[in-house]
Design a protein around this motif. Structure first.
Motif, PDB file in Angstrom:
ATOM      1  N   LEU A   1       0.869  -1.176   0.000  1.00 26.04           N
ATOM      2  CA  LEU A   1       0.000   0.000   0.000  1.00 26.04           C
ATOM      3  C   LEU A   1       0.905   1.225   0.000  1.00 26.04           C
ATOM      4  CD1 LEU A   1      -2.640  -1.134   2.680  1.00 26.04           C
ATOM      5  CD2 LEU A   1      -2.888  -1.140   0.185  1.00 26.04           C
ATOM      6  N   VAL A   2       0.698   2.111  -0.951  1.00 28.34           N
ATOM      7  CA  VAL A   2       1.543   3.299  -1.066  1.00 28.34           C
ATOM      8  C   VAL A   2       0.752   4.510  -0.561  1.00 28.34           C
ATOM      9  CG1 VAL A   2       2.831   4.773  -2.645  1.00 28.34           C
ATOM     10  CG2 VAL A   2       2.752   2.299  -3.031  1.00 28.34           C
ATOM     11  N   SER A   3       1.273   5.159   0.473  1.00 33.51           N
ATOM     12  CA  SER A   3       0.586   6.337   1.021  1.00 33.51           C
ATOM     13  C   SER A   3       1.336   7.602   0.627  1.00 33.51           C
ATOM     14  CB  SER A   3       0.445   6.220   2.541  1.00 33.51           C
ATOM     15  OG  SER A   3       1.667   5.855   3.138  1.00 33.51           O
ATOM     16  N   SER A   4       0.550   8.660   0.412  1.00 36.58           N
ATOM     17  CA  SER A   4       1.150   9.912  -0.050  1.00 36.58           C
ATOM     18  C   SER A   4       0.398  11.094   0.570  1.00 36.58           C
ATOM     19  CB  SER A   4       1.106   9.993  -1.577  1.00 36.58           C
ATOM     20  OG  SER A   4      -0.216   9.803  -2.043  1.00 36.58           O
ATOM     21  N   ARG A   5       0.992  12.272   0.465  1.00 41.65           N
ATOM     22  CA  ARG A   5       0.376  13.496   0.999  1.00 41.65           C
ATOM     23  C   ARG A   5       0.757  14.661   0.106  1.00 41.65           C
ATOM     24  NH1 ARG A   5      -1.300  15.669   6.107  1.00 41.65           N
ATOM     25  NH2 ARG A   5      -0.898  17.912   6.147  1.00 41.65           N
ATOM     26  N   TRP A   6      -0.248  15.471  -0.265  1.00 42.00           N
ATOM     27  CA  TRP A   6       0.024  16.641  -1.099  1.00 42.00           C
ATOM     28  C   TRP A   6      -1.055  17.679  -0.837  1.00 42.00           C
ATOM     29  CZ3 TRP A   6       3.495  19.371  -3.188  1.00 42.00           C
ATOM     30  CH2 TRP A   6       3.220  20.281  -4.220  1.00 42.00           C
ATOM     31  N   GLU A   7      -0.637  18.897  -0.585  1.00 40.38           N
ATOM     32  CA  GLU A   7      -1.562  20.006  -0.307  1.00 40.38           C
ATOM     33  C   GLU A   7      -2.598  19.649   0.768  1.00 40.38           C
ATOM     34  OE1 GLU A   7      -2.974  21.276  -4.202  1.00 40.38           O
ATOM     35  OE2 GLU A   7      -1.217  22.567  -4.457  1.00 40.38           O
ATOM     36  N   GLY A   8      -2.113  19.026   1.838  1.00 37.12           N
ATOM     37  CA  GLY A   8      -2.963  18.742   2.995  1.00 37.12           C
ATOM     38  C   GLY A   8      -3.842  17.514   2.878  1.00 37.12           C
ATOM     39  N   LYS A   9      -3.831  16.849   1.691  1.00 42.44           N
ATOM     40  CA  LYS A   9      -4.648  15.636   1.526  1.00 42.44           C
ATOM     41  C   LYS A   9      -3.756  14.390   1.517  1.00 42.44           C
ATOM     42  CE  LYS A   9      -8.778  17.521  -0.443  1.00 42.44           C
ATOM     43  NZ  LYS A   9      -9.721  17.583  -1.556  1.00 42.44           N
ATOM     44  N   GLU A  10      -4.322  13.330   2.099  1.00 49.24           N
ATOM     45  CA  GLU A  10      -3.582  12.066   2.145  1.00 49.24           C
ATOM     46  C   GLU A  10      -4.303  11.022   1.304  1.00 49.24           C
ATOM     47  OE1 GLU A  10      -3.518  11.637   6.385  1.00 49.24           O
ATOM     48  OE2 GLU A  10      -1.651  12.781   6.560  1.00 49.24           O
ATOM     49  N   ASN A  11      -3.550  10.101   0.756  1.00 53.63           N
ATOM     50  CA  ASN A  11      -4.172   9.084  -0.084  1.00 53.63           C
ATOM     51  C   ASN A  11      -3.409   7.761   0.047  1.00 53.63           C
ATOM     52  OD1 ASN A  11      -6.057   8.103  -1.925  1.00 53.63           O
ATOM     53  ND2 ASN A  11      -4.839   8.678  -3.709  1.00 53.63           N
ATOM     54  N   ILE A  12      -4.051   6.699  -0.416  1.00 55.27           N
ATOM     55  CA  ILE A  12      -3.423   5.364  -0.403  1.00 55.27           C
ATOM     56  C   ILE A  12      -3.745   4.671  -1.721  1.00 55.27           C
ATOM     57  CG2 ILE A  12      -3.084   3.235   0.909  1.00 55.27           C
ATOM     58  CD1 ILE A  12      -4.768   4.390   3.166  1.00 55.27           C
ATOM     59  N   MET A  13      -2.778   3.958  -2.280  1.00 58.18           N
ATOM     60  CA  MET A  13      -3.068   3.108  -3.433  1.00 58.18           C
ATOM     61  C   MET A  13      -2.483   1.707  -3.193  1.00 58.18           C
ATOM     62  SD  MET A  13      -0.392   4.217  -6.438  1.00 58.18           S
ATOM     63  CE  MET A  13      -0.675   2.650  -7.281  1.00 58.18           C
ATOM     64  N   THR A  14      -3.034   0.740  -3.914  1.00 57.32           N
ATOM     65  CA  THR A  14      -2.522  -0.628  -3.865  1.00 57.32           C
ATOM     66  C   THR A  14      -1.582  -0.820  -5.044  1.00 57.32           C
ATOM     67  OG1 THR A  14      -4.593  -1.389  -2.850  1.00 57.32           O
ATOM     68  CG2 THR A  14      -3.220  -3.061  -3.893  1.00 57.32           C
ATOM     69  N   MET A  15      -0.406  -1.432  -4.797  1.00 57.80           N
ATOM     70  CA  MET A  15       0.591  -1.565  -5.873  1.00 57.80           C
ATOM     71  C   MET A  15       1.262  -2.943  -5.857  1.00 57.80           C
ATOM     72  SD  MET A  15       3.911   0.835  -6.654  1.00 57.80           S
ATOM     73  CE  MET A  15       4.830   0.232  -5.250  1.00 57.80           C
ATOM     74  N   GLY A  16       1.418  -3.508  -7.037  1.00 58.45           N
ATOM     75  CA  GLY A  16       2.070  -4.812  -7.133  1.00 58.45           C
ATOM     76  C   GLY A  16       3.315  -4.818  -8.005  1.00 58.45           C
ATOM     77  N   TRP A  17       3.537  -3.721  -8.740  1.00 58.31           N
ATOM     78  CA  TRP A  17       4.646  -3.702  -9.700  1.00 58.31           C
ATOM     79  C   TRP A  17       5.804  -2.881  -9.153  1.00 58.31           C
ATOM     80  CZ3 TRP A  17       2.078  -3.121 -15.260  1.00 58.31           C
ATOM     81  CH2 TRP A  17       1.261  -4.234 -15.476  1.00 58.31           C
ATOM     82  N   HIS A  18       6.703  -3.554  -8.450  1.00 55.17           N
ATOM     83  CA  HIS A  18       7.850  -2.882  -7.825  1.00 55.17           C
ATOM     84  C   HIS A  18       9.042  -3.832  -7.784  1.00 55.17           C
ATOM     85  CE1 HIS A  18       7.076  -5.383  -4.295  1.00 55.17           C
ATOM     86  NE2 HIS A  18       5.805  -5.035  -4.377  1.00 55.17           N
ATOM     87  N   THR A  19      10.234  -3.271  -7.686  1.00 53.58           N
ATOM     88  CA  THR A  19      11.437  -4.096  -7.524  1.00 53.58           C
ATOM     89  C   THR A  19      12.494  -3.351  -6.730  1.00 53.58           C
ATOM     90  OG1 THR A  19      13.199  -5.332  -8.651  1.00 53.58           O
ATOM     91  CG2 THR A  19      12.470  -3.312  -9.736  1.00 53.58           C
ATOM     92  N   VAL A  20      13.245  -4.096  -5.950  1.00 54.04           N
ATOM     93  CA  VAL A  20      14.442  -3.539  -5.323  1.00 54.04           C
ATOM     94  C   VAL A  20      15.447  -3.263  -6.440  1.00 54.04           C
ATOM     95  CG1 VAL A  20      16.255  -3.942  -3.617  1.00 54.04           C
ATOM     96  CG2 VAL A  20      13.991  -4.952  -3.278  1.00 54.04           C
ATOM     97  N   LEU A  21      16.204  -2.159  -6.312  1.00 56.31           N
ATOM     98  CA  LEU A  21      17.205  -1.820  -7.335  1.00 56.31           C
ATOM     99  C   LEU A  21      18.626  -1.749  -6.777  1.00 56.31           C
ATOM    100  CD1 LEU A  21      15.371   0.999  -9.349  1.00 56.31           C
ATOM    101  CD2 LEU A  21      15.891  -1.310 -10.155  1.00 56.31           C
ATOM    102  N   GLU A  22      18.758  -1.456  -5.487  1.00 59.68           N
ATOM    103  CA  GLU A  22      20.108  -1.315  -4.907  1.00 59.68           C
ATOM    104  C   GLU A  22      20.007  -1.412  -3.384  1.00 59.68           C
ATOM    105  OE1 GLU A  22      23.232  -1.724  -4.581  1.00 59.68           O
ATOM    106  OE2 GLU A  22      23.794  -0.509  -6.320  1.00 59.68           O
TER     107      GLU A  22
END
Lengths: 186, 186
Positions: free
Chosen positions: A26-47
């Motif tokens: 679950l990816v959480s974010s904040r911008w201009e006082g609002k918070e949000n969450i999305m579900t994500m499956g496409w990611h990889t460690v890089l270093e």
């Protein structure tokens, strides 16, 4: 009643432990006082160090702009007890939904960045956006994990791994063979 | 005696089914008449169609040059019965080892590319290198899956997922909730 994990600081160069197995996050974010969450499956460690993670986030997601503009997000690793929230969050939009409120999740203050941690997740990785060069062509963000918080309650979280078509694999048993590895490969 | 999976063609736009859950994969390559295999855990799906996958391959790997120069590789998905081969391949170098021979694996002719499929793996994705722009900075290859072969023997392969330190998670049970998804999100 959802789990409220007690967490400790975790070395950022070791965060692959919970991300490399490939869980839905679950990816959480904040911008201009609002918070949000999305579900994500496409990611990889890089270093390992600096601790880099690459994530593909569809540009249609409400989170895309929030993460690009704020230059931050938190990668939260949920466990199978949150399966309804994982699916619900992935099937609603932050454009018209306060997802923390709707899904009964707790936004916790991060240590370094402004985006919130999700208290009910097993692990929280605070991320800064460090490279946008693949954003326009592939929607691919490169983040540096600048701080990590991991629960102490269990050695291995019961994570969920998405296959598409509404099907998830739940993490199974663990097997260990450190004696078969060269020390530099462990 | 290792498993010899019977396989059928699989739609390239659906290959996320076996890759998104995050298994350790074996990457096979061919260059100047030599074949090689490496073990890889850092990969992500990037797009359904064209079917794109991003992979981080350390430049010290013998496979790095072979893949960059040939512009091809096969992403093979092994199951837990190949755990000794997965570990052995990851802890030896193609510079001084014929890995197909040493680990008793069968190189099978691919349909479209010259790199070989590994017959004993559950799935084989034939890949062409389509973008090198993150190679020098992050060792990150972007491949297009141009052909996919998947075993018919079981619905869900028993894959292994690496945590570091010699520890693997073996894929567990599957749970399905298609009714909770919006059709366009399935």
């Amino acid at each position: 009643m959802k789990k409220a994990y007690k967490k400790v600081d975790f070395p950022t160069e070791k965060i692959r432990k919970f991300l490399e197995p490939g869980p839905i996050v679950l990816v959480s974010s904040r911008w201009e006082g609002k918070e949000n969450i999305m579900t994500m499956g496409w990611h990889t460690v890089l270093e390992f160090s600096p601790s880099l993670v690459g994530c593909m986030i569809t540009a249609e997601n409400h989170s895309f702009d929030m993460i690009e503009k704020s230059g931050e997000c938190v990668i939260n690793i949920p466990t199978v007890d949150l399966i309804d929230e994982i699916i619900g969050i992935g099937n609603s939009s932050g454009a018209d939904t306060d997802k923390f409120n709707k899904f009964g999740l707790t936004a916790e203050k991060a240590s370094i960045i402004k985006a919130p941690l999700i208290k009910e997740c097993f692990a929280n990785y605070e991320c800064k956006l460090v490279d946008k060069q693949l954003l326009s062509k592939y929607n691919f963000f490169i983040f540096e994990v600048v701080k990590a918080h991991v629960a102490t309650s269990s050695k291995y979280p019961k994570t969920v791994h998405y296959l598409g078509e509404g099907i998830f694999m739940v993490s199974g048993r663990h097997i260990a063979f450190p004696e078969k590895f060269k020390p530099e490969n462990l």
